[in-house]
Design a protein around this motif. Structure first.
Motif, mmCIF file in Angstrom:
data_model
loop_
_atom_site.group_PDB
_atom_site.id
_atom_site.type_symbol
_atom_site.label_atom_id
_atom_site.label_comp_id
_atom_site.label_asym_id
_atom_site.label_seq_id
_atom_site.Cartn_x
_atom_site.Cartn_y
_atom_site.Cartn_z
ATOM 1 N N TYR A 187 -11.288 10.824 -92.122
ATOM 2 C CA TYR A 187 -10.869 9.839 -91.125
ATOM 3 C C TYR A 187 -10.178 10.554 -89.981
ATOM 4 N N PRO A 188 -10.233 9.959 -88.780
ATOM 5 C CA PRO A 188 -10.829 8.693 -88.375
ATOM 6 C C PRO A 188 -12.337 8.652 -88.661
ATOM 7 N N THR A 189 -12.879 7.444 -88.789
ATOM 8 C CA THR A 189 -14.287 7.313 -89.126
ATOM 9 C C THR A 189 -15.165 7.932 -88.042
ATOM 10 N N LYS A 190 -16.359 8.294 -88.445
ATOM 11 C CA LYS A 190 -17.326 8.924 -87.541
ATOM 12 C C LYS A 190 -17.546 8.062 -86.310
ATOM 13 N N GLY A 191 -17.561 8.707 -85.154
ATOM 14 C CA GLY A 191 -17.757 8.001 -83.898
ATOM 15 C C GLY A 191 -16.469 7.695 -83.165
ATOM 16 N N SER A 192 -15.330 7.884 -83.841
ATOM 17 C CA SER A 192 -14.039 7.675 -83.182
ATOM 18 C C SER A 192 -13.748 8.821 -82.219
ATOM 19 N N THR A 193 -12.944 8.541 -81.205
ATOM 20 C CA THR A 193 -12.540 9.556 -80.232
ATOM 21 C C THR A 193 -11.089 9.926 -80.483
ATOM 22 N N TRP A 194 -10.845 11.188 -80.829
ATOM 23 C CA TRP A 194 -9.483 11.660 -81.078
ATOM 24 C C TRP A 194 -8.796 11.932 -79.739
ATOM 25 N N LEU A 195 -7.580 11.445 -79.591
ATOM 26 C CA LEU A 195 -6.827 11.612 -78.347
ATOM 27 C C LEU A 195 -5.699 12.623 -78.460
ATOM 28 N N LYS A 223 1.699 16.425 -71.867
ATOM 29 C CA LYS A 223 0.703 17.184 -72.625
ATOM 30 C C LYS A 223 1.194 17.524 -74.024
ATOM 31 N N LYS A 224 2.508 17.743 -74.131
ATOM 32 C CA LYS A 224 3.124 18.041 -75.425
ATOM 33 C C LYS A 224 4.429 17.267 -75.539
ATOM 34 N N PHE A 225 4.679 16.681 -76.692
ATOM 35 C CA PHE A 225 5.954 16.033 -76.950
ATOM 36 C C PHE A 225 6.217 16.021 -78.448
ATOM 37 N N HIS A 226 7.430 15.663 -78.806
ATOM 38 C CA HIS A 226 7.851 15.709 -80.208
ATOM 39 C C HIS A 226 8.262 14.321 -80.658
ATOM 40 N N VAL A 227 7.846 13.938 -81.874
ATOM 41 C CA VAL A 227 8.234 12.649 -82.434
ATOM 42 C C VAL A 227 8.849 12.839 -83.811
ATOM 43 N N ARG A 228 9.645 11.862 -84.209
ATOM 44 C CA ARG A 228 10.316 11.921 -85.504
ATOM 45 C C ARG A 228 9.375 11.612 -86.650
ATOM 46 N N SER A 229 8.307 10.870 -86.406
ATOM 47 C CA SER A 229 7.378 10.528 -87.489
ATOM 48 C C SER A 229 6.915 11.771 -88.233
ATOM 49 N N TRP A 230 6.986 11.721 -89.547
ATOM 50 C CA TRP A 230 6.386 12.783 -90.332
ATOM 51 C C TRP A 230 4.886 12.573 -90.310
ATOM 52 N N LEU A 231 4.174 13.682 -90.192
ATOM 53 C CA LEU A 231 2.733 13.642 -89.937
ATOM 54 C C LEU A 231 1.976 13.016 -91.110
ATOM 55 N N ASP A 282 5.051 17.765 -83.892
ATOM 56 C CA ASP A 282 4.741 18.165 -82.521
ATOM 57 C C ASP A 282 3.386 17.566 -82.154
ATOM 58 N N VAL A 283 3.339 16.880 -81.028
ATOM 59 C CA VAL A 283 2.123 16.183 -80.596
ATOM 60 C C VAL A 283 1.577 16.834 -79.337
ATOM 61 N N SER A 284 0.269 16.952 -79.252
ATOM 62 C CA SER A 284 -0.352 17.524 -78.052
ATOM 63 C C SER A 284 -1.641 16.785 -77.733
ATOM 64 N N ILE A 285 -1.935 16.697 -76.439
ATOM 65 C CA ILE A 285 -3.177 16.080 -75.986
ATOM 66 C C ILE A 285 -4.348 16.988 -76.330
ATOM 67 N N ILE A 286 -5.391 16.424 -76.899
ATOM 68 C CA ILE A 286 -6.616 17.175 -77.145
ATOM 69 C C ILE A 286 -7.239 17.505 -75.787
ATOM 70 N N PRO A 287 -7.436 18.788 -75.473
ATOM 71 C CA PRO A 287 -7.845 19.184 -74.114
ATOM 72 C C PRO A 287 -9.029 18.401 -73.554
ATOM 73 N N GLN A 288 -10.025 18.112 -74.395
ATOM 74 C CA GLN A 288 -11.216 17.404 -73.921
ATOM 75 C C GLN A 288 -10.913 15.978 -73.475
ATOM 76 N N GLN A 289 -9.740 15.469 -73.863
ATOM 77 C CA GLN A 289 -9.365 14.093 -73.509
ATOM 78 C C GLN A 289 -8.289 14.041 -72.427
ATOM 79 N N ALA A 290 -8.054 15.140 -71.778
ATOM 80 C CA ALA A 290 -6.969 15.217 -70.786
ATOM 81 C C ALA A 290 -7.096 14.166 -69.692
ATOM 82 N N ASN A 291 -8.309 13.761 -69.361
ATOM 83 C CA ASN A 291 -8.513 12.774 -68.289
ATOM 84 C C ASN A 291 -8.768 11.366 -68.818
ATOM 85 N N ASN A 292 -8.574 11.175 -70.097
ATOM 86 C CA ASN A 292 -8.755 9.842 -70.658
ATOM 87 C C ASN A 292 -7.712 8.898 -70.071
#
Length: 285
Positions: free
Chosen positions: A198-206, A183-191, A165-175
């Motif tokens: 990781y992600p390395t320091k300074g990355s922006t999580w979406l 805002k929410k969707f489902h994918v077959r990929s296993w997490l 289950d995938v969801s948008i990180i609220p702070q990035q809603a306007n990215n």
């Protein structure tokens, strides 16, 4: 952000009046580099490339492992990276010769943008002590992702029978990259587990992923992020990429948006319509 310069040409008419005419915009070139045993990237990414050309005015080149996707030691045509405005990688456990790696290294050192899908965290798999062993950390130095699979990076997943289950990180809603993405969707990929380092320091999580029906105790993990890599290049990375993910409109929009973002272009607000992608999953080698 790459600046697009429009040159003005002064044209003399028969009446002697000068007027300005804009020169045509340069079509950005996106080069896709594919080669994985499992996720049919050599079939999914050409369909993305076709949509970029048909609907978004881009030029594309799709490179494939030869003689087939199981070939770990040959991806012809990597010299095309010298002209690329964006390189998109979907690789898994390759062992390319030095002359082919040199084209990838030159691209990275140019500081141009890089995009990666799923198994590109472990794009290369050279044996310990090999002259090209440093490439096993491609995920880290190119995409701000774990440096290879397992080991000290604790990079693993929650079982092939699980999904996410995938969801948008609220702070990035306007990215801009998330324009039109549900805002929410489902994918077959296993997490994939990429935390805690990781992600390395300074990355922006979406986007965050939550494992559904995991085979072990699971924590939520980021499944898409941006940042700047060790060469100063703009990064977009997603640990999604199962062929069934490519059937989902939110995922398609994410990919198209991210490509525009990587190129320094305005993300299109008008969606050209769902792309027909019906590619099967194959069991990993």
């Amino acid at each position: 952000m790459r600046k697009i310069c429009l040159c003005l040409l002064l044209i003399m008419t028969t009446t002697g009046v000068l007027f300005a005419q804009s020169s045509p915009k340069k079509q950005p070139l996106v080069v896709f580099v594919t080669g994985d045993h499992e996720y049919s990237s050599e079939e999914t990414l050409p369909l993305i490339a076709a949509a970029l050309e048909k609907d978004y005015g881009m030029k594309t080149i799709v490179l494939k492992a030869s003689p087939d996707y199981n070939s770990e030691e040959n991806i012809p045509g990597l010299e095309a990276l010298a002209q690329a405005d964006l390189a998109v990688f979907f690789l898994r456990w390759r062992r390319l010769p030095p002359e082919q790696l040199a084209h990838i290294e030159a691209y990275l050192k140019s500081g141009k943008p890089v995009m990666g899908f799923r198994t590109t965290t472990h794009a290369f798999h050279f044996p310990e002590g090999h002259a090209s062993e440093k490439w096993n950390a491609f995920g880290e130095f190119a995409l701000n992702a774990p440096p290879g699979w397992g080991g000290a990076a604790k990079h693993t997943h929650y079982g092939h029978e699980s999904s996410t289950d995938v969801s948008i990180i609220p702070q990035q809603a306007n990215n801009p990259i998330l324009t039109g993405v549900a805002k929410k969707f489902h994918v077959r990929s296993w997490l994939y587990r990429v935390l805690p380092d990781y992600p390395t320091k300074g990355s922006t999580w979406l986007l965050m992923g939550k494992a559904v029906n995991p085979d072990k105790a699971a924590i939520e993990n980021p499944v898409a992020w941006t940042g700047t890599n060790s060469f100063g290049g703009r990064v977009f990375m997603t640990t999604m990429g199962h062929p069934e993910d490519f059937r989902q409109e939110p995922f398609q929009r994410l990919v198209i948006n991210a490509i525009h973002y990587e190129l320094g272009l305005k993300v299109p607000r008008k969606w050209k319509g769902k792309i027909d992608i019906q590619v099967p999953y194959r069991v990993a080698k």
